[in-house]
Design an enzyme around this catalytic site. Structure first.
Site, PDB file in Angstrom:
ATOM      1  N   ASN A 243      17.504  13.021 -30.416  1.00 55.54           N
ATOM      2  CA  ASN A 243      17.234  14.366 -29.922  1.00 55.54           C
ATOM      3  C   ASN A 243      16.150  15.055 -30.746  1.00 55.54           C
ATOM      4  OD1 ASN A 243      18.858  14.711 -27.652  1.00 55.54           O
ATOM      5  ND2 ASN A 243      20.666  15.222 -28.865  1.00 55.54           N
ATOM      6  N   ASP A 252      19.154  13.887 -22.832  1.00 60.20           N
ATOM      7  CA  ASP A 252      19.954  14.025 -21.612  1.00 60.20           C
ATOM      8  C   ASP A 252      19.767  12.822 -20.694  1.00 60.20           C
ATOM      9  OD1 ASP A 252      20.879  16.449 -22.508  1.00 60.20           O
ATOM     10  OD2 ASP A 252      19.562  17.664 -21.247  1.00 60.20           O
ATOM     11  N   GLU A 278      27.937  12.976 -27.624  1.00 65.48           N
ATOM     12  CA  GLU A 278      27.461  11.626 -27.308  1.00 65.48           C
ATOM     13  C   GLU A 278      28.595  10.615 -27.370  1.00 65.48           C
ATOM     14  OE1 GLU A 278      26.581  12.276 -31.762  1.00 65.48           O
ATOM     15  OE2 GLU A 278      26.505  13.463 -29.918  1.00 65.48           O
TER      16      GLU A 278
END
Length: 359
Positions: A243, A252, A278
């Site tokens: 990320n 995403d 996650e």
């Protein structure tokens, strides 16, 4: 004039019946019956409603009665379809024959004519529920009053002069009132199901959220199923750095794709839950431990082979655990699988570890 007022007053007394119809219709919607059974169930409902109106009708002359039976049959066609209208009409005809009286023939013809008119209207107009359409349906269904030509001339004249305007108003108003209430109930049920789905589903992946585990937990005590179950806990490795490096929109994409990989590998009777950011939880029903290990390894390998944009690869670690007499709760097995997942990460990540009970 007095006859018209009596008819309108009698119509207002049927508001309680309308409330009962709407309440029962709500129950039918909440049952979520298969399409094969929903139409007949609605037909029986409106057929019984038509019968109730015939039990307490307005009597124009001895043996000649008027009521809102055809309004109920028309609404059956709109809200339930062909079979619903046919069933409602059949019930109404059979009861009208049982009641008998001087108006038996025109009454029976009126029901049959009303059923045909309602089905024809829905065929050309569709099953729209807006007020103008419902008002038009009420007006069109009034053509079933043409069966009054089968009455004696003196009764026909009396009915036409004194009662016809109120009968037409009754049909229009009754169709609009009950139809709009039923349509409102349908919209409310659709909104309820939408909110329920949003509450139980993860918006990004489309998977169930942790609420689904509560339902599973209620089913597991007593081991009613034919076998034990297994849990696989997945966690994407170094996902925070993914990320931070490539952005949350890329993250995403990874999460959504991993959810697809898991979903394609399991059976329809199994459950996949997005457990955390996650972290994913898989409940395998009636599964042996070796099968669960193989499924976890297949999923791990497929993700490792996945080539995302910018030539980025992502891996996952997994922990596997099986239920037992000592660990029958879903949450207990999840805890065990989570401990195995921790071991997989501790050993270097990108591998599957099976929980073993401490000696």
């Amino acid at each position: 004039m007095i006859e018209n007022m009596n008819i309108l007053a009698g119509m207002l007394e049927k508001v309680g019946l309308a409330a009962l119809v709407v309440l029962t219709y709500r129950i039918i919607l909440r049952w979520h019956l298969p399409a094969l059974w929903r139409g007949p169930a609605i037909g029986v409902l409106f057929g019984l409603a038509a019968v109730v109106t015939m039990i307490d009708p307005f009597e124009v002359s001895p043996g000649v009665m008027i009521d809102v039976r055809n309004v109920m049959i028309a609404l059956a066609a709109v809200f339930g379809g062909v079979w619903s209208a046919v069933i409602a009409g059949t019930i109404a005809v059979l009861v009208r024959i049982a009641i008998g009286g001087a108006g038996l023939l025109p009454g029976t013809v009126s029901i049959i004519l009303g059923t045909v008119i309602a089905l024809t209207f829905v065929h050309f107009r569709g099953n729209r529920r807006d007020l103008p359409t419902l008002a038009l349906l009420g007006l069109v269904i009034s053509f079933s009053l043409l069966s009054a030509v089968l009455l004696p001339v003196d009764v026909l004249v009396t009915m036409a002069v004194k009662s016809l305007p109120a009968l037409i108003v009754r049909n229009i108003f009754g169709t609009m009132l009950v139809g709009s209430l039923l349509a409102m109930e349908e919209r409310r049920e659709k909104e309820y199901m939408t909110f329920k789905q949003l509450a139980e589903r993860d918006a990004l992946t489309g998977l169930s959220n942790r609420r689904a585990l509560e339902l599973v937990e209620r089913r597991t005590p007593g081991h009613e199923s034919s076998g034990l179950f297994c849990v696989i806990m997945f966690d994407l490795d170094h996902f925070k750095s993914v990320n931070d490096t490539y952005g949350h929109s890329f993250g995403d994409v990874v999460l959504a794709r991993f959810a697809e990989i898991i979903s394609m590998r399991i059976r329809g009777s199994d459950l996949v839950v997005r457990y955390g950011g996650e972290e994913f939880c898989v409940i395998l029903n009636d599964a042996r431990l070796d099968n669960a290990e193989r499924i976890a390894e297949d999923i791990r390998q497929q993700l490792a082979r996945e080539n995302f944009s910018r030539n980025v690869t992502v891996t996952a670690s997994a922990g596997v655990a099986q239920s037992s007499q000592e660990a029958s709760s879903v949450y207990t097995v999840i805890k065990n699988a989570d401990m195995a997942l921790y071991m997989a990460k501790h050993k270097g990540r990108n591998e599957v570890v099976t929980y073993s009970k401490p000696v």
